[in-house]
Design a protein around this motif. Structure first.
Motif, PDB file in Angstrom:
ATOM      1  N   MET A  66       8.399 -67.401 -30.119  1.00  0.00           N
ATOM      2  CA  MET A  66       7.067 -67.665 -30.652  1.00  0.00           C
ATOM      3  C   MET A  66       7.094 -68.362 -31.997  1.00  0.00           C
ATOM      4  O   MET A  66       6.081 -68.772 -32.507  1.00  0.00           O
ATOM      5  N   LEU A 109       5.214 -67.651 -20.882  1.00  0.00           N
ATOM      6  CA  LEU A 109       4.402 -66.782 -21.729  1.00  0.00           C
ATOM      7  C   LEU A 109       3.515 -65.845 -20.919  1.00  0.00           C
ATOM      8  O   LEU A 109       3.044 -64.835 -21.452  1.00  0.00           O
ATOM      9  N   THR A 127       5.365 -61.864 -25.027  1.00  0.00           N
ATOM     10  CA  THR A 127       4.188 -62.536 -25.595  1.00  0.00           C
ATOM     11  C   THR A 127       3.185 -61.502 -26.102  1.00  0.00           C
ATOM     12  O   THR A 127       2.605 -61.654 -27.178  1.00  0.00           O
TER      13      THR A 127
END
Length: 304
Positions: A1, A56, A70
């Motif tokens: 991320m 994701l 995620t």
């Protein structure tokens, strides 16, 4: 991320896309919220995942949900989205303030009374203009103007001083009038009746504007029977007003600055017995191509 934390408009859109899916549970619902066709939205989601290098979303689950990795970052995504939105707002506001900002340099005595009253008459709020005041002595005001650290300077000039401090660069307009008047504690009226052979007074440094006015326009005009006796020296006219009010000595100050204490009776105007000097209030700016905010301020100053 980590790659999604890059502060750009595209990355903000990506974060908002992820949250839209998490909140709607479907690509179609998220696409509607993001005002995109489902095919265009799906391509963008695939681009995000290709960029990050991981999937994701759990597409097998209905409704669609975030992958555990995620989901673990969801709070951070929400925080980053909010921060980037606010950053965009702040940057736009900062740009608007910069383009509409006018820096006005003015002498200390003008900053206290005349200039705030003058600005109150200007439509700065209506036009979104941001004004920054910088208080300085006369020479510093001119220096700020010539170095482009100020857009406009508002200063005092004597009525017979028509010289331009930088004739090739500066244009000026007279926007008001004032007087340098002698004031003293109203409870000691004997001074006004010229019963003293010495005149105790508040002096100004010789390198400031009012100090030069005192040397050229006031002290030479005193009755030769009176001996001027400097008691305190200050460059601050507000301090001179206060010292006159408590009886330290006579202070020659701009009439506009002494008006309130004259009206309440704390000060006595000694103009009938001691010399005064007429002053012009002058606005100056460097010739050239001003921004629209400076031009608007200048046009209003010319008609003030």
């Amino acid at each position: 991320m980590q790659n999604l934390q890059v502060g750009s408009a595209v990355r903000l859109e990506w974060l908002e896309d992820i949250l839209a899916i998490a909140e709607t549970g479907s690509f179609s619902g998220a696409a509607d919220r993001r005002l995109l066709t489902q095919s265009a939205f799906s391509r963008r989601i695939r681009q995000i995942e290709d960029y990050v290098g991981v999937e994701l979303f759990d597409r097998e689950h209905k409704p669609i949900r975030l992958k555990p990795t995620t989901q673990a970052q969801r709070d951070q995504i929400v925080m980053l989205t909010s921060a980037l939105r606010q950053l965009s707002v702040d940057l736009r506001r900062g740009e608007r303030i910069t383009s509409n900002r006018v820096v006005i340099a003015c002498q200390h005595s003008l900053t206290a009374k005349l200039v705030p009253a003058l600005l109150q008459k200007l439509p700065v709020e209506r036009d979104g203009i941001y004004v920054r005041l910088r208080s300085a002595n006369f020479d510093e005001c001119v220096g700020l103007l010539l170095s482009r650290q100020a857009d406009v300077a508002i200063v005092y000039r004597t009525t017979d001083d028509m010289s331009d401090p930088a004739a090739d660069f500066i244009e000026e307009v007279t926007i008001g009038a004032d007087r340098l008047i002698p004031v003293f504690n109203a409870c000691l009226p004997q001074l006004a009746k010229a019963q003293f052979t010495e005149i105790p007074y508040i002096s100004y440094p010789p390198d400031v504007f009012l100090g030069q006015v005192m040397e050229r326009k006031i002290l030479p005009m005193l009755n030769p029977l009176f001996q001027p006796l400097p008691k305190v020296e200050t460059a601050l006219t507000l301090a001179a007003v206060e010292m006159a009010a408590i009886g330290v000595g006579v202070a020659w100050v701009p009439e506009s600055l002494a008006q309130d204490k004259l009206a309440t009776g704390d000060l006595l105007d000694l103009s009938a017995a001691l010399p005064t000097c007429a002053l012009r209030v002058v606005a100056m700016r460097v010739q050239g191509a001003p921004n629209s905010a400076e031009d608007l301020i200048w046009s209003h100053l010319q008609t003030a």
